[in-house]
Design a protein around this motif. Structure first.
Motif, PDB file in Angstrom:
ATOM      1  N   LEU A  67      -1.750   7.815   0.038  1.00 26.03           N
ATOM      2  CA  LEU A  67      -0.768   6.826   0.455  1.00 26.03           C
ATOM      3  C   LEU A  67      -0.361   5.907  -0.682  1.00 26.03           C
ATOM      4  N   PRO A  68       0.863   5.477  -0.632  1.00 27.14           N
ATOM      5  CA  PRO A  68       1.303   4.535  -1.659  1.00 27.14           C
ATOM      6  C   PRO A  68       0.628   3.197  -1.465  1.00 27.14           C
ATOM      7  N   GLY A  69       0.656   2.440  -2.462  1.00 30.78           N
ATOM      8  CA  GLY A  69       0.074   1.115  -2.370  1.00 30.78           C
ATOM      9  C   GLY A  69       0.942   0.176  -1.558  1.00 30.78           C
ATOM     10  N   ALA A  70       0.400  -0.955  -1.320  1.00 35.31           N
ATOM     11  CA  ALA A  70       1.138  -1.937  -0.532  1.00 35.31           C
ATOM     12  C   ALA A  70       2.265  -2.511  -1.371  1.00 35.31           C
ATOM     13  N   ILE A  71       3.438  -2.342  -0.872  1.00 31.50           N
ATOM     14  CA  ILE A  71       4.606  -2.812  -1.606  1.00 31.50           C
ATOM     15  C   ILE A  71       5.001  -4.185  -1.087  1.00 31.50           C
ATOM     16  N   PRO A 324     -10.976  -3.854  -5.859  1.00 32.32           N
ATOM     17  CA  PRO A 324     -10.822  -4.166  -4.440  1.00 32.32           C
ATOM     18  C   PRO A 324      -9.855  -3.172  -3.816  1.00 32.32           C
ATOM     19  N   PRO A 325     -10.157  -2.806  -2.640  1.00 31.12           N
ATOM     20  CA  PRO A 325      -9.346  -1.769  -2.012  1.00 31.12           C
ATOM     21  C   PRO A 325      -7.993  -2.269  -1.561  1.00 31.12           C
ATOM     22  N   SER A 326      -7.635  -3.373  -2.031  1.00 30.45           N
ATOM     23  CA  SER A 326      -6.415  -3.988  -1.528  1.00 30.45           C
ATOM     24  C   SER A 326      -5.169  -3.136  -1.620  1.00 30.45           C
ATOM     25  N   PRO A 327      -5.016  -2.333  -2.635  1.00 27.22           N
ATOM     26  CA  PRO A 327      -3.737  -1.631  -2.709  1.00 27.22           C
ATOM     27  C   PRO A 327      -3.454  -0.817  -1.470  1.00 27.22           C
ATOM     28  N   LEU A 328      -4.450  -0.470  -0.764  1.00 23.02           N
ATOM     29  CA  LEU A 328      -4.209   0.327   0.409  1.00 23.02           C
ATOM     30  C   LEU A 328      -4.730  -0.413   1.607  1.00 23.02           C
ATOM     31  N   SER A 329      -3.869  -1.145   2.174  1.00 27.46           N
ATOM     32  CA  SER A 329      -4.337  -1.829   3.347  1.00 27.46           C
ATOM     33  C   SER A 329      -3.307  -1.679   4.435  1.00 27.46           C
ATOM     34  N   LYS A 330      -2.556  -2.698   4.581  1.00 27.88           N
ATOM     35  CA  LYS A 330      -1.525  -2.599   5.594  1.00 27.88           C
ATOM     36  C   LYS A 330      -0.563  -1.471   5.273  1.00 27.88           C
ATOM     37  N   GLN A 331      -0.365  -1.332   4.038  1.00 31.16           N
ATOM     38  CA  GLN A 331       0.555  -0.296   3.644  1.00 31.16           C
ATOM     39  C   GLN A 331       0.118   1.052   4.168  1.00 31.16           C
ATOM     40  N   GLN A 332      -1.148   1.206   4.249  1.00 29.61           N
ATOM     41  CA  GLN A 332      -1.614   2.472   4.765  1.00 29.61           C
ATOM     42  C   GLN A 332      -1.196   2.635   6.188  1.00 29.61           C
ATOM     43  N   HIS A 333      -1.339   1.590   6.920  1.00 29.21           N
ATOM     44  CA  HIS A 333      -0.901   1.656   8.303  1.00 29.21           C
ATOM     45  C   HIS A 333       0.564   2.030   8.348  1.00 29.21           C
TER      46      HIS A 333
END
Length: 349
Positions: A67-71, A324-333
């Motif tokens: 998945l792309p990171g959170a934009i 930190p796993p932040s790049p993939l958070s909501k964006q993953q959803h």
DNA sequence: CTCGTCACGGTTGAG
DNA sequence: CCCTCAACCGTGACG
């Protein structure tokens, strides 16, 4: 914005500048790579720049996620109301406390972890701006306080198993909590299946690949009505579908892309036939376009929601001490339900 | 020829 | 509301 049409790259692939590739393509990249196909070939096959293929594969190897990171947006706030409250408490308890001491205490007390502890300067700013007047116990007190973002989003990682060949060899590696990865990837065992148009290609996914959904409302409705389960999975809601539904391409744009996808019968990857022409079914709502798509799994149609369960980490958040796993958070959803179908541009040689 | 890297122009969305 | 800005995007070029 809505009118943003895709551009065509040097390989003839369609992309939208600034926006992530559709998940279906990302998935395909990983799938092909796992089959031992070289990145340069993947690049040509999928008509995605090799830099992008390289990046996606590197990310996949790194994080296990396609998945792309959170934009966009700001980084998760570290100065949550709870943090502010604690800082205030520390300050009240010891008016002479230094910012760095507060920082240490936040860590020591478990209010923050090393990833979301405010910087000393932030603490100073908080002291100055928000706690300057301690007689006002305030606006950040309590009840309406939202949960710390990281607790939710950071742990909501959606690993993705590109196919049943999970790294561990245990293709049912996900616990019951996750909805049926088997449903998401029905009997995909053969190369032709893997390389062919995937079972996850549902009508809306087709629209996604060939002409991105015209209206997000429509997409949302489709998701809501057709794939209600998607929302019960991992708590995904409307926001979960925004990433790809906004992929601003229109079905009217189809014809410009389809020819590029004209599939060569001799192509080794050409497992679906005659599909391209059906994509341009005239005068039909995009939802219906995919109906005519034939694919090897014999009419098995997966819903966009299914991709949710297909998304998973190779190893559930094995980040450990990685960044930190932040790049993939909501964006993953967001990205999860955006499983675009994919027309494999197989005319490449 | 392949592939890692990065500048670039772009989008996004929280604050 | 609108603005800002830092995050991310994929492409294309370089080495």
């Amino acid at each position: 914005m809505d009118q943003t049409y895709g551009e065509v790259n040097q390989l003839g692939g369609v992309f939208v500048n600034g926006r992530p590739l559709p998940n279906a393509i990302r998935i395909r990249i990983v799938e092909l790579a796992q089959l031992g196909i070289r990145p340069c070939d993947i690049s040509r096959q999928l008509r995605v720049s090799h830099g992008c293929v390289s990046k996606i594969l590197a990310r996949y190897n790194e994080t296990g996620s396609i998945l792309p990171g959170a934009i966009g947006g700001s980084k998760p706030r570290v100065t949550t109301p709870n943090v502010v409250k604690n800082i205030r408490d520390y300050k009240q308890g010891d008016p002479g406390i230094f910012a760095w001491e507060i920082r240490d205490r936040l860590l020591a007390d478990g209010v923050c972890d090393k990833y979301n502890v405010p910087s000393v300067s932030s603490i100073s700013r908080i002291l100055r701006n928000k706690i300057g007047n301690l007689s006002q116990p305030g606006q950040y007190e309590g009840s309406k306080q939202p949960p710390p973002q990281h607790a939710l989003s950071y742990n909501h990682m959606y690993p993705y198993y590109p196919n049943t060949m999970s790294p561990t060899g245990n293709k049912m590696g996900n616990p019951a909590g996750h909805v049926s990865i088997s449903r998401a990837w029905p009997s995909v065992h053969t190369v032709s299946n893997i390389l062919g148009i995937r079972a996850f290609m549902d009508p809306s996914a087709i629209a996604g690949a060939e002409g991105y959904p015209q209206k997000m409302e429509e997409w949302a409705n489709v998701n809501r009505t057709a794939f209600p389960s998607a929302h019960s999975i991992n708590g995904i809601d409307k926001s979960a579908i925004e990433t790809d539904i906004k992929y601003p391409q229109h079905s009217s744009n189809l014809s410009s892309y389809v020819p590029a996808c004209a599939y060569s019968p001799s192509n080794q990857y050409g497992v679906y036939s005659g599909a391209a022409s059906s994509y341009v079914s005239p005068g039909h709502h995009w939802q219906s376009q995919g109906a005519s798509l034939s694919h090897p799994s014999g009419g098995v149609t997966m819903h966009a929601g299914d991709i949710h369960s297909a998304m998973g980490f190779k190893h559930p958040l094995r980040d450990g001490d990685r960044k930190p796993p932040s790049p993939l958070s909501k964006q993953q959803h967001e990205a999860l339900s955006g499983a675009h179908g994919l027309t494999l541009p197989t005319s490449a040689s």
